[in-house]
Design a protein around this motif. Sequence first.
Motif, PDB file in Angstrom:
ATOM      1  N   LYS A 252      19.682  46.428  33.527  1.00  0.00           N
ATOM      2  CA  LYS A 252      21.090  46.599  33.155  1.00  0.00           C
ATOM      3  C   LYS A 252      21.979  46.702  34.388  1.00  0.00           C
ATOM      4  N   ILE A 253      21.547  47.449  35.382  1.00  0.00           N
ATOM      5  CA  ILE A 253      22.340  47.605  36.602  1.00  0.00           C
ATOM      6  C   ILE A 253      22.504  46.263  37.305  1.00  0.00           C
ATOM      7  N   LEU A 254      21.412  45.513  37.383  1.00  0.00           N
ATOM      8  CA  LEU A 254      21.466  44.193  38.019  1.00  0.00           C
ATOM      9  C   LEU A 254      22.297  43.210  37.197  1.00  0.00           C
ATOM     10  N   LYS A 255      22.171  43.313  35.891  1.00  0.00           N
ATOM     11  CA  LYS A 255      22.876  42.396  34.981  1.00  0.00           C
ATOM     12  C   LYS A 255      24.388  42.433  35.181  1.00  0.00           C
ATOM     13  N   TYR A 256      24.932  43.626  35.426  1.00  0.00           N
ATOM     14  CA  TYR A 256      26.390  43.770  35.517  1.00  0.00           C
ATOM     15  C   TYR A 256      26.888  43.925  36.956  1.00  0.00           C
TER      16      TYR A 256
ATOM     17  N   VAL B 223      43.663  56.955  29.808  1.00  0.00           N
ATOM     18  CA  VAL B 223      42.327  56.364  29.682  1.00  0.00           C
ATOM     19  C   VAL B 223      42.330  55.281  28.601  1.00  0.00           C
ATOM     20  N   THR B 224      41.715  54.148  28.924  1.00  0.00           N
ATOM     21  CA  THR B 224      41.535  53.063  27.957  1.00  0.00           C
ATOM     22  C   THR B 224      40.040  52.864  27.739  1.00  0.00           C
ATOM     23  N   ILE B 225      39.644  52.787  26.467  1.00  0.00           N
ATOM     24  CA  ILE B 225      38.237  52.611  26.113  1.00  0.00           C
ATOM     25  C   ILE B 225      38.090  51.303  25.343  1.00  0.00           C
ATOM     26  N   LEU B 226      37.270  50.409  25.857  1.00  0.00           N
ATOM     27  CA  LEU B 226      37.012  49.124  25.206  1.00  0.00           C
ATOM     28  C   LEU B 226      35.650  49.160  24.542  1.00  0.00           C
ATOM     29  N   TRP B 227      35.589  48.600  23.347  1.00  0.00           N
ATOM     30  CA  TRP B 227      34.340  48.571  22.580  1.00  0.00           C
ATOM     31  C   TRP B 227      33.912  47.127  22.367  1.00  0.00           C
ATOM     32  N   ASN B 228      32.777  46.771  22.969  1.00  0.00           N
ATOM     33  CA  ASN B 228      32.174  45.451  22.750  1.00  0.00           C
ATOM     34  C   ASN B 228      33.165  44.315  23.010  1.00  0.00           C
ATOM     35  N   GLN B 229      33.870  44.405  24.119  1.00  0.00           N
ATOM     36  CA  GLN B 229      34.891  43.420  24.459  1.00  0.00           C
ATOM     37  C   GLN B 229      34.479  42.583  25.664  1.00  0.00           C
ATOM     38  N   GLN B 230      34.708  41.291  25.556  1.00  0.00           N
ATOM     39  CA  GLN B 230      34.439  40.388  26.670  1.00  0.00           C
ATOM     40  C   GLN B 230      35.551  40.519  27.705  1.00  0.00           C
ATOM     41  N   ILE B 231      35.173  40.670  28.967  1.00  0.00           N
ATOM     42  CA  ILE B 231      36.152  40.809  30.036  1.00  0.00           C
ATOM     43  C   ILE B 231      36.470  39.451  30.636  1.00  0.00           C
ATOM     44  N   GLN B 232      37.737  39.108  30.633  1.00  0.00           N
ATOM     45  CA  GLN B 232      38.183  37.844  31.228  1.00  0.00           C
ATOM     46  C   GLN B 232      38.233  37.998  32.741  1.00  0.00           C
ATOM     47  N   THR B 233      37.533  37.133  33.441  1.00  0.00           N
ATOM     48  CA  THR B 233      37.480  37.198  34.899  1.00  0.00           C
ATOM     49  C   THR B 233      37.938  35.868  35.500  1.00  0.00           C
ATOM     50  N   ASP B 234      38.324  35.927  36.766  1.00  0.00           N
ATOM     51  CA  ASP B 234      38.807  34.725  37.440  1.00  0.00           C
ATOM     52  C   ASP B 234      37.698  33.712  37.667  1.00  0.00           C
ATOM     53  N   ARG B 235      36.497  34.193  37.863  1.00  0.00           N
ATOM     54  CA  ARG B 235      35.359  33.281  38.006  1.00  0.00           C
ATOM     55  C   ARG B 235      34.368  33.528  36.870  1.00  0.00           C
ATOM     56  N   THR B 236      33.575  32.533  36.582  1.00  0.00           N
ATOM     57  CA  THR B 236      32.656  32.626  35.454  1.00  0.00           C
ATOM     58  C   THR B 236      31.540  33.619  35.742  1.00  0.00           C
ATOM     59  N   ILE B 237      31.443  34.609  34.863  1.00  0.00           N
ATOM     60  CA  ILE B 237      30.384  35.614  34.951  1.00  0.00           C
ATOM     61  C   ILE B 237      29.725  35.700  33.573  1.00  0.00           C
ATOM     62  N   PRO B 238      28.487  35.249  33.440  1.00  0.00           N
ATOM     63  CA  PRO B 238      27.824  35.223  32.128  1.00  0.00           C
ATOM     64  C   PRO B 238      27.736  36.598  31.458  1.00  0.00           C
ATOM     65  N   SER B 239      27.374  37.619  32.216  1.00  0.00           N
ATOM     66  CA  SER B 239      27.217  38.965  31.644  1.00  0.00           C
ATOM     67  C   SER B 239      28.524  39.732  31.814  1.00  0.00           C
ATOM     68  N   ASN B 240      29.426  39.535  30.868  1.00  0.00           N
ATOM     69  CA  ASN B 240      30.767  40.127  30.985  1.00  0.00           C
ATOM     70  C   ASN B 240      31.166  40.944  29.759  1.00  0.00           C
ATOM     71  N   LYS B 241      30.151  41.481  29.063  1.00  0.00           N
ATOM     72  CA  LYS B 241      30.455  42.183  27.817  1.00  0.00           C
ATOM     73  C   LYS B 241      29.589  43.437  27.634  1.00  0.00           C
TER      74      LYS B 241
END
Length: 211
Positions: free
Chosen positions: A142-146, A91-109
């Motif tokens: 929140k559900i819609l945001k992500y 298991v990997t747990i990320l804290w307050n980390q921006q996720i790098q994606t192939d396309r631009t997604i504003p809500s990625n954290k």
Amino acid sequence: MNISQPKLRSEKFDDDDDDDDNNNNKLFDETIDHIISACPILAKEQYIKRHDKLCAQLHFNICKETGVQLDKKHWYEHVPKSVETSQGGKVTILWNQQIQTDRTIPSNKPYIIIRDNEKGTCMLIDVAISGDRNVIKKEAEKILKYKDLTIEIQRMWNVKTKVIPVIIGATGTISKSFRKYVRNIPGQHEVKEIQKTAILDTAHILRKVLM
């Protein structure tokens, strides 16, 4: 859980001139609800502290459940690291980390991300302490945001991904769905303890403002 909302009037420290040229000196009505959940000045620091404390409580319980080695015995002493990995790397747990994606997604954290490599799942947990009247609305937001991030993570990481909104009112109000969401999160998360954390910090904010 209800709090009566007596109106509070800000005190004007300048002279009693009726001139409205200086907007900073206008009198305005504040309710308790405004102070504990909707004040832009308090949002810069006090709301963030309250939010981060609740997130740290969840993070501690998640780490404990998934086998991450913890430095502290109690959650209120816990300082989350940006990346935690359970023993064996399952298991990997990320804290307050921006996720790098192939396309631009504003809500990625989202605040907490749990990737279970063994089960092939990913959980995006985002937390908010809102006005008590806005709890249900905030969950839906929140559900819609992500939604886009969920789709992108599923594609990139090949894992089943879902969003878990943890929304609680400033005075402890929760929705009917709250317990269901919390049960999905790894760890022993007592709803009363989560409410207590939010309420105590709200009381702290009120004391700072009113006393």
